[in-house]
Scaffold this active site. Structure first.
Site, mmCIF file in Angstrom:
data_model
loop_
_atom_site.group_PDB
_atom_site.id
_atom_site.type_symbol
_atom_site.label_atom_id
_atom_site.label_comp_id
_atom_site.label_asym_id
_atom_site.label_seq_id
_atom_site.Cartn_x
_atom_site.Cartn_y
_atom_site.Cartn_z
ATOM 1 N N ASP A 67 -2.728 -8.338 8.375
ATOM 2 C CA ASP A 67 -2.444 -8.317 6.936
ATOM 3 C C ASP A 67 -2.101 -9.702 6.398
ATOM 4 O O ASP A 67 -1.919 -10.655 7.168
ATOM 5 C CB ASP A 67 -1.313 -7.319 6.633
ATOM 6 N N ASN A 136 10.341 1.672 7.429
ATOM 7 C CA ASN A 136 9.955 2.958 6.847
ATOM 8 C C ASN A 136 8.762 3.570 7.607
ATOM 9 O O ASN A 136 8.135 4.506 7.126
ATOM 10 C CB ASN A 136 9.603 2.788 5.361
ATOM 11 N N HIS A 138 6.024 1.900 8.511
ATOM 12 C CA HIS A 138 4.703 1.328 8.214
ATOM 13 C C HIS A 138 4.156 0.524 9.393
ATOM 14 O O HIS A 138 4.897 0.008 10.223
ATOM 15 C CB HIS A 138 4.697 0.527 6.903
ATOM 16 N N GLU A 143 1.935 1.604 3.895
ATOM 17 C CA GLU A 143 3.205 2.197 3.512
ATOM 18 C C GLU A 143 3.133 3.726 3.601
ATOM 19 O O GLU A 143 2.038 4.300 3.654
ATOM 20 C CB GLU A 143 3.539 1.779 2.070
#
Ligand code: GLP
Length: 243
Positions: A67, A136, A138, A143
């Protein structure tokens, strides 16, 4: 899935580096899928140490990163391009032209994501994908509630990710709001997955990812369906695993 428990971050890093080294030795022109964040820094340091000792050769290795923040250029010290050069590429004999990170300066998301996805395909796919785990759940920047089928795409970062990543920026306002990321579909096509997780703060999300239901609410939970996953985690991160 294979799980290796390490006593601490350093041992986790060494084990992960061992696995990546084995890949490089077995297939010198392999495609490594690489990650950023604090989790892989020790792994990269260990690889550099073995390279310095003459035990590793990166001259044929090719890499694709997961990313990149949209809007940051290569010179920006918070870009993942900069991170990768600082922590790995500039310290080993990898050929810079064989390293790929999504281009955060390309404003046309559709164009950049299609180009990146095609690039990975043209390289024959990823032999081993290194992953960290977001607080979280990810992976990359996928997400919660991301579709499991998506390929490389542009994401709006959640407040919790902006909050978690602001430590690297002057303030939360400086954290980009969007990023380009390989999708879950892209990640799941990697031949092998190496997930590294460290610290008690990740213990609960790690347990949910591997022992909870497979759900887009916990993007990493999809890894339960991958046929070749290795998890290397320290004892603190594994503290909520039921054995
Ligand atoms: C970022 C990256 C992820 C990484 C995650 C966890 O959001 N996009 O690829 O896994 O952070 O980072 P850390 O290892 O610092 O906890």
């Amino acid at each position: 899935m294979r799980i290796y428990e390490a006593k601490d971050y350093q041992e986790m890093s060494r084990k992960a580096a061992n696995i990546l080294s084995a890949q490089i030795i077995l297939k010198p022109d392999c495609v490594l899928g690489l990650a950023t964040g604090s989790s892989p820094i020790g792994t990269y340091d260990q690889l550099v140490e073995w390279y310095d000792k003459g035990d590793l050769d990166f001259s044929e290795v090719r890499t694709v990163n997961l990313d990149e923040y949209k809007g940051l250029d290569r010179e920006n010290d918070q870009s993942y391009y900069y991170f990768m050069h600082k922590h790995l590429f500039d310290r080993v004999n990898i050929i810079p032209e064989n390293t790929y990170v999504p281009d955060g300066t390309e404003p046309d998301s559709g164009k950049e994501c299609a180009r990146y996805e095609e690039l990975i395909r043209s390289m024959g796919g990823v032999d081993i994908q290194l992953l960290g785990l977001g607080h979280n759940g990810h992976i990359g920047f996928n997400e919660p509630d991301s579709s499991f089928a998506r390929t490389t795409h542009c994401v709006d970062l959640t407040e919790s990710t902006i909050e978690a990543n602001k430590r690297f920026f002057a303030s939360a306002d400086d954290v980009p709001r969007q990023a380009y990321t390989m999708g879950i579909g892209t990640i799941m096509r990697a031949k092998k997955i190496l997930l590294i997780v460290s610290g008690e703060a990740k213990a609960e999300i790690l347990a949910r990812a591997f022992f909870g239901p497979v759900t887009p609410e916990v993007p990493a939970s999809i890894l339960q369906f991958h046929s070749d996953v290795v998890l290397v985690a320290d004892s603190a991160a594994l503290s909520k695993f039921s054995r």
